[in-house]
Design a protein around this motif. Structure first.
Motif, PDB file in Angstrom:
ATOM      1  N   SER A  76      50.812  44.414  51.386  1.00 28.28           N
ATOM      2  CA  SER A  76      50.533  44.160  52.799  1.00 28.28           C
ATOM      3  C   SER A  76      49.079  44.406  53.189  1.00 28.28           C
ATOM      4  O   SER A  76      48.567  43.708  54.054  1.00 28.28           O
ATOM      5  CB  SER A  76      51.434  45.022  53.677  1.00 28.28           C
ATOM      6  N   ALA A  77      48.448  45.405  52.605  1.00 28.82           N
ATOM      7  CA  ALA A  77      47.099  45.822  53.013  1.00 28.82           C
ATOM      8  C   ALA A  77      47.048  46.008  54.526  1.00 28.82           C
ATOM      9  O   ALA A  77      46.070  45.671  55.173  1.00 28.82           O
ATOM     10  CB  ALA A  77      46.038  44.827  52.537  1.00 28.82           C
ATOM     11  N   ALA A  78      48.156  46.511  55.088  1.00 26.72           N
ATOM     12  CA  ALA A  78      48.276  46.783  56.523  1.00 26.72           C
ATOM     13  C   ALA A  78      48.026  45.550  57.386  1.00 26.72           C
ATOM     14  O   ALA A  78      47.567  45.644  58.513  1.00 26.72           O
ATOM     15  CB  ALA A  78      47.356  47.937  56.931  1.00 26.72           C
ATOM     16  N   GLY A  79      48.320  44.360  56.851  1.00 28.44           N
ATOM     17  CA  GLY A  79      48.150  43.131  57.612  1.00 28.44           C
ATOM     18  C   GLY A  79      46.761  42.535  57.542  1.00 28.44           C
ATOM     19  O   GLY A  79      46.390  41.679  58.345  1.00 28.44           O
ATOM     20  N   ALA A  80      45.975  42.949  56.558  1.00 30.53           N
ATOM     21  CA  ALA A  80      44.620  42.409  56.384  1.00 30.53           C
ATOM     22  C   ALA A  80      44.688  40.959  55.906  1.00 30.53           C
ATOM     23  O   ALA A  80      45.695  40.518  55.345  1.00 30.53           O
ATOM     24  CB  ALA A  80      43.850  43.249  55.374  1.00 30.53           C
ATOM     25  N   PRO A  81      43.606  40.199  56.077  1.00 28.03           N
ATOM     26  CA  PRO A  81      43.614  38.808  55.624  1.00 28.03           C
ATOM     27  C   PRO A  81      43.639  38.681  54.097  1.00 28.03           C
ATOM     28  O   PRO A  81      44.143  37.691  53.566  1.00 28.03           O
ATOM     29  CB  PRO A  81      42.331  38.209  56.202  1.00 28.03           C
ATOM     30  N   GLY A  82      43.127  39.676  53.391  1.00 25.40           N
ATOM     31  CA  GLY A  82      43.089  39.623  51.930  1.00 25.40           C
ATOM     32  C   GLY A  82      44.187  40.449  51.300  1.00 25.40           C
ATOM     33  O   GLY A  82      44.679  41.419  51.892  1.00 25.40           O
ATOM     34  N   ASN A  83      44.572  40.064  50.100  1.00 25.08           N
ATOM     35  CA  ASN A  83      45.528  40.856  49.333  1.00 25.08           C
ATOM     36  C   ASN A  83      44.836  42.122  48.833  1.00 25.08           C
ATOM     37  O   ASN A  83      43.636  42.112  48.576  1.00 25.08           O
ATOM     38  CB  ASN A  83      46.028  40.056  48.126  1.00 25.08           C
ATOM     39  N   PRO A  84      45.591  43.213  48.649  1.00 22.19           N
ATOM     40  CA  PRO A  84      44.970  44.414  48.100  1.00 22.19           C
ATOM     41  C   PRO A  84      44.557  44.190  46.644  1.00 22.19           C
ATOM     42  O   PRO A  84      45.128  43.336  45.949  1.00 22.19           O
ATOM     43  CB  PRO A  84      46.077  45.468  48.211  1.00 22.19           C
ATOM     44  N   ALA A  85      43.595  44.947  46.166  1.00 23.25           N
ATOM     45  CA  ALA A  85      43.088  44.786  44.793  1.00 23.25           C
ATOM     46  C   ALA A  85      44.201  44.945  43.768  1.00 23.25           C
ATOM     47  O   ALA A  85      44.226  44.234  42.758  1.00 23.25           O
ATOM     48  CB  ALA A  85      41.967  45.791  44.527  1.00 23.25           C
ATOM     49  N   TRP A  86      45.153  45.850  44.020  1.00 23.85           N
ATOM     50  CA  TRP A  86      46.213  46.059  43.035  1.00 23.85           C
ATOM     51  C   TRP A  86      47.074  44.817  42.841  1.00 23.85           C
ATOM     52  O   TRP A  86      47.654  44.619  41.779  1.00 23.85           O
ATOM     53  CB  TRP A  86      47.052  47.302  43.342  1.00 23.85           C
ATOM     54  N   TYR A  87      47.147  43.951  43.845  1.00 21.19           N
ATOM     55  CA  TYR A  87      47.904  42.698  43.709  1.00 21.19           C
ATOM     56  C   TYR A  87      47.287  41.845  42.595  1.00 21.19           C
ATOM     57  O   TYR A  87      47.994  41.299  41.743  1.00 21.19           O
ATOM     58  CB  TYR A  87      47.899  41.940  45.042  1.00 21.19           C
ATOM     59  N   TYR A  88      45.968  41.734  42.590  1.00 17.04           N
ATOM     60  CA  TYR A  88      45.285  40.932  41.570  1.00 17.04           C
ATOM     61  C   TYR A  88      45.373  41.597  40.194  1.00 17.04           C
ATOM     62  O   TYR A  88      45.442  40.906  39.177  1.00 17.04           O
ATOM     63  CB  TYR A  88      43.836  40.686  41.985  1.00 17.04           C
ATOM     64  N   ASN A  89      45.382  42.926  40.172  1.00 13.95           N
ATOM     65  CA  ASN A  89      45.568  43.627  38.900  1.00 13.95           C
ATOM     66  C   ASN A  89      46.956  43.348  38.332  1.00 13.95           C
ATOM     67  O   ASN A  89      47.108  43.134  37.124  1.00 13.95           O
ATOM     68  CB  ASN A  89      45.358  45.130  39.078  1.00 13.95           C
ATOM     69  N   LEU A  90      47.976  43.346  39.185  1.00 18.62           N
ATOM     70  CA  LEU A  90      49.328  43.005  38.730  1.00 18.62           C
ATOM     71  C   LEU A  90      49.384  41.571  38.221  1.00 18.62           C
ATOM     72  O   LEU A  90      50.026  41.288  37.209  1.00 18.62           O
ATOM     73  CB  LEU A  90      50.344  43.168  39.865  1.00 18.62           C
ATOM     74  N   ALA A  91      48.735  40.667  38.944  1.00 21.94           N
ATOM     75  CA  ALA A  91      48.747  39.257  38.539  1.00 21.94           C
ATOM     76  C   ALA A  91      48.117  39.066  37.163  1.00 21.94           C
ATOM     77  O   ALA A  91      48.598  38.273  36.351  1.00 21.94           O
ATOM     78  CB  ALA A  91      48.001  38.411  39.574  1.00 21.94           C
ATOM     79  N   ALA A  92      47.053  39.800  36.893  1.00 21.57           N
ATOM     80  CA  ALA A  92      46.348  39.667  35.617  1.00 21.57           C
ATOM     81  C   ALA A  92      47.091  40.333  34.466  1.00 21.57           C
ATOM     82  O   ALA A  92      47.001  39.878  33.323  1.00 21.57           O
ATOM     83  CB  ALA A  92      44.941  40.258  35.737  1.00 21.57           C
ATOM     84  N   ASN A  93      47.816  41.401  34.760  1.00 26.17           N
ATOM     85  CA  ASN A  93      48.473  42.186  33.698  1.00 26.17           C
ATOM     86  C   ASN A  93      49.872  42.631  34.129  1.00 26.17           C
ATOM     87  O   ASN A  93      50.140  43.832  34.232  1.00 26.17           O
ATOM     88  CB  ASN A  93      47.629  43.426  33.374  1.00 26.17           C
ATOM     89  N   PRO A  94      50.805  41.707  34.376  1.00 26.28           N
ATOM     90  CA  PRO A  94      52.125  42.096  34.898  1.00 26.28           C
ATOM     91  C   PRO A  94      52.966  42.917  33.929  1.00 26.28           C
ATOM     92  O   PRO A  94      53.909  43.583  34.356  1.00 26.28           O
ATOM     93  CB  PRO A  94      52.793  40.756  35.213  1.00 26.28           C
ATOM     94  N   ASP A  95      52.634  42.897  32.646  1.00 27.40           N
ATOM     95  CA  ASP A  95      53.397  43.660  31.653  1.00 27.40           C
ATOM     96  C   ASP A  95      52.718  44.960  31.241  1.00 27.40           C
ATOM     97  O   ASP A  95      53.180  45.626  30.324  1.00 27.40           O
ATOM     98  CB  ASP A  95      53.653  42.807  30.408  1.00 27.40           C
ATOM     99  N   GLN A  96      51.631  45.322  31.914  1.00 29.97           N
ATOM    100  CA  GLN A  96      50.940  46.570  31.616  1.00 29.97           C
ATOM    101  C   GLN A  96      50.943  47.470  32.839  1.00 29.97           C
ATOM    102  O   GLN A  96      49.931  48.031  33.226  1.00 29.97           O
ATOM    103  CB  GLN A  96      49.510  46.286  31.158  1.00 29.97           C
ATOM    104  N   VAL A  97      52.112  47.588  33.437  1.00 30.19           N
ATOM    105  CA  VAL A  97      52.262  48.342  34.677  1.00 30.19           C
ATOM    106  C   VAL A  97      53.194  49.524  34.430  1.00 30.19           C
ATOM    107  O   VAL A  97      54.187  49.401  33.726  1.00 30.19           O
ATOM    108  CB  VAL A  97      52.848  47.444  35.788  1.00 30.19           C
TER     109      VAL A  97
END
Length: 152
Positions: A76-97
């Motif tokens: 959510s990033a509290a309703g910010a226009p951008g996704n939080p950084a962790w979202y992109y980290n999950l997208a890049a490495n969904p099996d290393q979480v």
């Protein structure tokens, strides 16, 4: 399932900076020590691998139980226009979480929900924490709902 939520054009100010990192560190320590709740809902510590740096990142986030027994989190990033950084980290490495929850560290696979599956999960989330409905109104991006499934 793909991680494909693009940033929006309007929304609340996204939290960031040295103070947020300090607060996140304190919250992560508290969650790992005592488990528990944060802002009225269950919290976990999300361990991701930075998509640019390859460094491990830790972020405390609220989670909600899914119908299938997995855990749901919202970028959510509290309703910010951008996704939080962790979202992109999950997208890049969904099996290393990994997550710290209930006094344990658990390896998980991350997947973004779409369509009817997302709608059903979203209804469960806003029923448990109406604050997320308010975050959705602040921004023009659809808040991503992520399912964390334990790896075996």
């Amino acid at each position: 399932m793909s991680f494909d939520t693009r940033p929006g054009t309007r929304g609340a100010r996204q939290p960031k900076g040295r103070m947020l990192r300090w607060i996140n560190t304190l919250l992560a320590r508290r969650i790992r020590r005592r488990g528990g709740k944060f802002m009225g809902f269950d919290a976990l510590v999300l361990h991701t691998i930075g998509r640019k740096t390859g460094a491990e990142r830790m972020t405390p986030v609220g989670w909600f139980p899914a119908a299938d027994g997995s855990r749901l989190i919202v970028a959510s990033a509290a309703g910010a226009p951008g996704n939080p950084a962790w979202y992109y980290n999950l997208a890049a490495n969904p099996d290393q979480v990994r997550i710290d929850v209930g006094g344990q560290t658990v390896a998980v696979h991350a997947e973004q929900l779409h369509g009817a599956e997302r709608t059903a999960a979203w209804e469960r989330i806003v029923e448990a924490a109406p604050r997320f409905a308010e975050y959705q109104v602040k921004t023009d991006r659809e808040l991503p709902v992520i399912r964390l499934v334990e790896r075996r």
